[in-house]
Design a protein around this motif. Sequence first.
Motif, PDB file in Angstrom:
ATOM      1  N   TRP A 192       0.830  -1.205   0.000  1.00 15.94           N
ATOM      2  CA  TRP A 192       0.000   0.000   0.000  1.00 15.94           C
ATOM      3  C   TRP A 192       0.861   1.250   0.000  1.00 15.94           C
ATOM      4  O   TRP A 192       2.000   1.262   0.455  1.00 15.94           O
ATOM      5  N   ASP A 193       0.267   2.328  -0.443  1.00 19.23           N
ATOM      6  CA  ASP A 193       0.837   3.646  -0.264  1.00 19.23           C
ATOM      7  C   ASP A 193       1.044   3.857   1.232  1.00 19.23           C
ATOM      8  O   ASP A 193       0.171   3.526   2.049  1.00 19.23           O
ATOM      9  N   VAL A 194       2.191   4.392   1.644  1.00 22.46           N
ATOM     10  CA  VAL A 194       2.535   4.503   3.063  1.00 22.46           C
ATOM     11  C   VAL A 194       1.504   5.331   3.837  1.00 22.46           C
ATOM     12  O   VAL A 194       1.096   4.962   4.934  1.00 22.46           O
ATOM     13  N   THR A 195       1.034   6.424   3.277  1.00 18.51           N
ATOM     14  CA  THR A 195       0.040   7.263   3.964  1.00 18.51           C
ATOM     15  C   THR A 195      -1.251   6.481   4.185  1.00 18.51           C
ATOM     16  O   THR A 195      -1.841   6.515   5.270  1.00 18.51           O
ATOM     17  N   THR A 196      -1.695   5.756   3.171  1.00 24.56           N
ATOM     18  CA  THR A 196      -2.915   4.953   3.278  1.00 24.56           C
ATOM     19  C   THR A 196      -2.742   3.847   4.306  1.00 24.56           C
ATOM     20  O   THR A 196      -3.619   3.605   5.138  1.00 24.56           O
ATOM     21  N   MET A 197      -1.596   3.147   4.271  1.00 26.64           N
ATOM     22  CA  MET A 197      -1.346   2.070   5.222  1.00 26.64           C
ATOM     23  C   MET A 197      -1.323   2.608   6.654  1.00 26.64           C
ATOM     24  O   MET A 197      -1.897   2.012   7.559  1.00 26.64           O
ATOM     25  N   ASN A 198      -0.687   3.739   6.876  1.00 28.57           N
ATOM     26  CA  ASN A 198      -0.636   4.328   8.220  1.00 28.57           C
ATOM     27  C   ASN A 198      -2.030   4.709   8.714  1.00 28.57           C
ATOM     28  O   ASN A 198      -2.347   4.553   9.893  1.00 28.57           O
ATOM     29  N   LYS A 199      -2.883   5.216   7.809  1.00 31.38           N
ATOM     30  CA  LYS A 199      -4.259   5.562   8.183  1.00 31.38           C
ATOM     31  C   LYS A 199      -5.023   4.315   8.619  1.00 31.38           C
ATOM     32  O   LYS A 199      -5.705   4.314   9.634  1.00 31.38           O
ATOM     33  N   ARG A 200      -4.911   3.213   7.838  1.00 30.46           N
ATOM     34  CA  ARG A 200      -5.598   1.965   8.201  1.00 30.46           C
ATOM     35  C   ARG A 200      -5.073   1.418   9.528  1.00 30.46           C
ATOM     36  O   ARG A 200      -5.831   0.940  10.350  1.00 30.46           O
TER      37      ARG A 200
END
Length: 101
Positions: free
Chosen positions: A75-83
């Motif tokens: 995943w995109d790092v920003t998206t993964m961190n949000k999840r």
Amino acid sequence: MSSACTDPNLDSPNHKDHVAYGSDKGCPAGHPVRIPALTFDIQYGVKGTAAGYYLSSDLVGKSASSMHGDAFVSWDVTTMNKRTKNCVLQRRTCDNNGYLK
């Protein structure tokens, strides 16, 4: 509910000792990193009775309720961190877009 935890090295020579079970209260001191859990819900359409049906991952118990799955996270790092923040760390079930079910 128990959860898997790992030490900061994320691996060990025997590929087992780096993992330990934690609890709802957290991970043991020697294994402080919680491992996110993914659940695959797969249903197979079959006819007849459950007798004789089992998955190749459970030859001994011959259960049709357990299997192994691998996930390659890209995943995109920003998206993964949000999840991770909104779903995994809060122990919530989210849909594919990160929204709570």
